[in-house]
Design a protein around this motif. Structure first.
Motif, PDB file in Angstrom:
ATOM      1  N   ALA A  98      69.321 -43.702  48.167  1.00 35.51           N
ATOM      2  CA  ALA A  98      69.669 -42.738  49.215  1.00 35.51           C
ATOM      3  C   ALA A  98      69.729 -41.322  48.655  1.00 35.51           C
ATOM      4  O   ALA A  98      69.247 -40.368  49.280  1.00 35.51           O
ATOM      5  N   ALA A  99      70.322 -41.174  47.466  1.00 39.59           N
ATOM      6  CA  ALA A  99      70.410 -39.853  46.846  1.00 39.59           C
ATOM      7  C   ALA A  99      69.024 -39.305  46.523  1.00 39.59           C
ATOM      8  O   ALA A  99      68.730 -38.125  46.765  1.00 39.59           O
ATOM      9  N   ALA A 100      68.161 -40.155  45.978  1.00 38.71           N
ATOM     10  CA  ALA A 100      66.805 -39.726  45.633  1.00 38.71           C
ATOM     11  C   ALA A 100      66.013 -39.326  46.875  1.00 38.71           C
ATOM     12  O   ALA A 100      65.310 -38.300  46.887  1.00 38.71           O
ATOM     13  N   LEU A 101      66.138 -40.106  47.948  1.00 38.46           N
ATOM     14  CA  LEU A 101      65.414 -39.805  49.190  1.00 38.46           C
ATOM     15  C   LEU A 101      65.903 -38.502  49.819  1.00 38.46           C
ATOM     16  O   LEU A 101      65.102 -37.680  50.262  1.00 38.46           O
ATOM     17  N   SER A 102      67.229 -38.326  49.854  1.00 38.96           N
ATOM     18  CA  SER A 102      67.772 -37.117  50.479  1.00 38.96           C
ATOM     19  C   SER A 102      67.391 -35.871  49.681  1.00 38.96           C
ATOM     20  O   SER A 102      67.086 -34.821  50.270  1.00 38.96           O
ATOM     21  N   ASN A 103      67.396 -35.962  48.358  1.00 33.92           N
ATOM     22  CA  ASN A 103      66.983 -34.818  47.538  1.00 33.92           C
ATOM     23  C   ASN A 103      65.509 -34.493  47.752  1.00 33.92           C
ATOM     24  O   ASN A 103      65.112 -33.324  47.754  1.00 33.92           O
ATOM     25  N   LYS A 104      64.705 -35.525  47.940  1.00 30.44           N
ATOM     26  CA  LYS A 104      63.272 -35.305  48.170  1.00 30.44           C
ATOM     27  C   LYS A 104      63.038 -34.669  49.539  1.00 30.44           C
ATOM     28  O   LYS A 104      62.188 -33.784  49.684  1.00 30.44           O
ATOM     29  N   ILE A 105      63.797 -35.101  50.534  1.00 26.53           N
ATOM     30  CA  ILE A 105      63.659 -34.545  51.885  1.00 26.53           C
ATOM     31  C   ILE A 105      64.149 -33.103  51.931  1.00 26.53           C
ATOM     32  O   ILE A 105      63.496 -32.221  52.494  1.00 26.53           O
ATOM     33  N   ASN A 106      65.314 -32.846  51.335  1.00 31.93           N
ATOM     34  CA  ASN A 106      65.916 -31.516  51.389  1.00 31.93           C
ATOM     35  C   ASN A 106      65.215 -30.500  50.494  1.00 31.93           C
ATOM     36  O   ASN A 106      65.207 -29.300  50.790  1.00 31.93           O
TER      37      ASN A 106
END
Length: 215
Positions: A148-156
């Motif tokens: 979740a952290a990796a995905l959110s950082n990639k999106i943001n």
């Protein structure tokens, strides 16, 4: 600060260094905290009313499946984030939206991952035991949080221009909702006896409040 250079005394101004080193966080006004809390609570209560009407039951008797958990967490986080964007300073909007994305991912990805593992246990009798359920819960929560952290950082921040948002102790505590959700999805007897699903709206509201307060 004084320093000797080529026999002469040169004075350096260290005020800039002090200003850079000493960071004083902004204090949010009580009214802002109240508005964001109200937004996150409203974002949680309104979908609960919809679910209760759809299931023809009371708010405190709602039955939660994977879809209901994702729906409720999404609305609670969206409510807190929206309130923060509307009522706080414009320069904080980007951070609040980013934190909203992070909280959403942190609330849903571990639940989906654990739910998938439990579905696997139902299809294969070899995995349909308490040991697998406990192990899959631990693995699902731990791996889900980092995914979740990796995905959110990639999106943001798709071009990696700013430092990544790291997991914190509070993020781990917020994943209590995932652990409780897993117990509900697995229909663990103790979860049904304690009615732990009644705690979920409070946790989802808290996640929304954190997103709305982020600056």
């Amino acid at each position: 600060m004084l320093s000797s250079v080529s026999g002469s005394r040169v004075e350096y101004d260290i005020r800039a260094y002090r200003n850079h080193r000493k960071i004083i966080p902004e204090k949010s006004e009580a009214s802002l905290k109240f508005k964001i809390a109200a937004g996150s609570v409203a974002g949680t209560i309104l979908p609960m009313i919809f679910l209760a009407k759809r299931q023809n039951t009371k708010l405190y008797n709602i039955k939660y499946g994977l879809k209901e958990l994702i729906y409720l967490s999404t609305c609670g986080i969206a409510g807190g984030t929206a309130a923060g964007v509307i009522f706080d300073k414009k320069e904080h909007r980007k951070q609040k939206i980013n934190e909203g994305v992070f909280q959403f991912m942190n609330a849903t990805v571990p639940t989906v991952l654990c739910g998938g593992l439990f579905h696997l246990s139902k299809k294969f009798p070899l995995f349909n035991n308490n040991l697998f359920k406990i192990g899959s819960t631990i693995v699902g929560l731990f791996a889900g949080m980092h995914i979740a952290a990796a995905l959110s950082n990639k999106i943001n921040d798709p071009y990696d221009k700013v430092p990544d948002r790291k997991l914190t102790i509070l993020d781990s505590l917020a994943n209590v909702d995932d652990a409780l959700g897993v117990l509900i999805l697995a229909k663990v007897p103790i979860a049904e006896k304690l009615h732990i699903e009644k705690v979920l709206p409070v946790i989802f509201s808290w996640c929304g409040y954190r997103a709305g307060m982020s600056n």
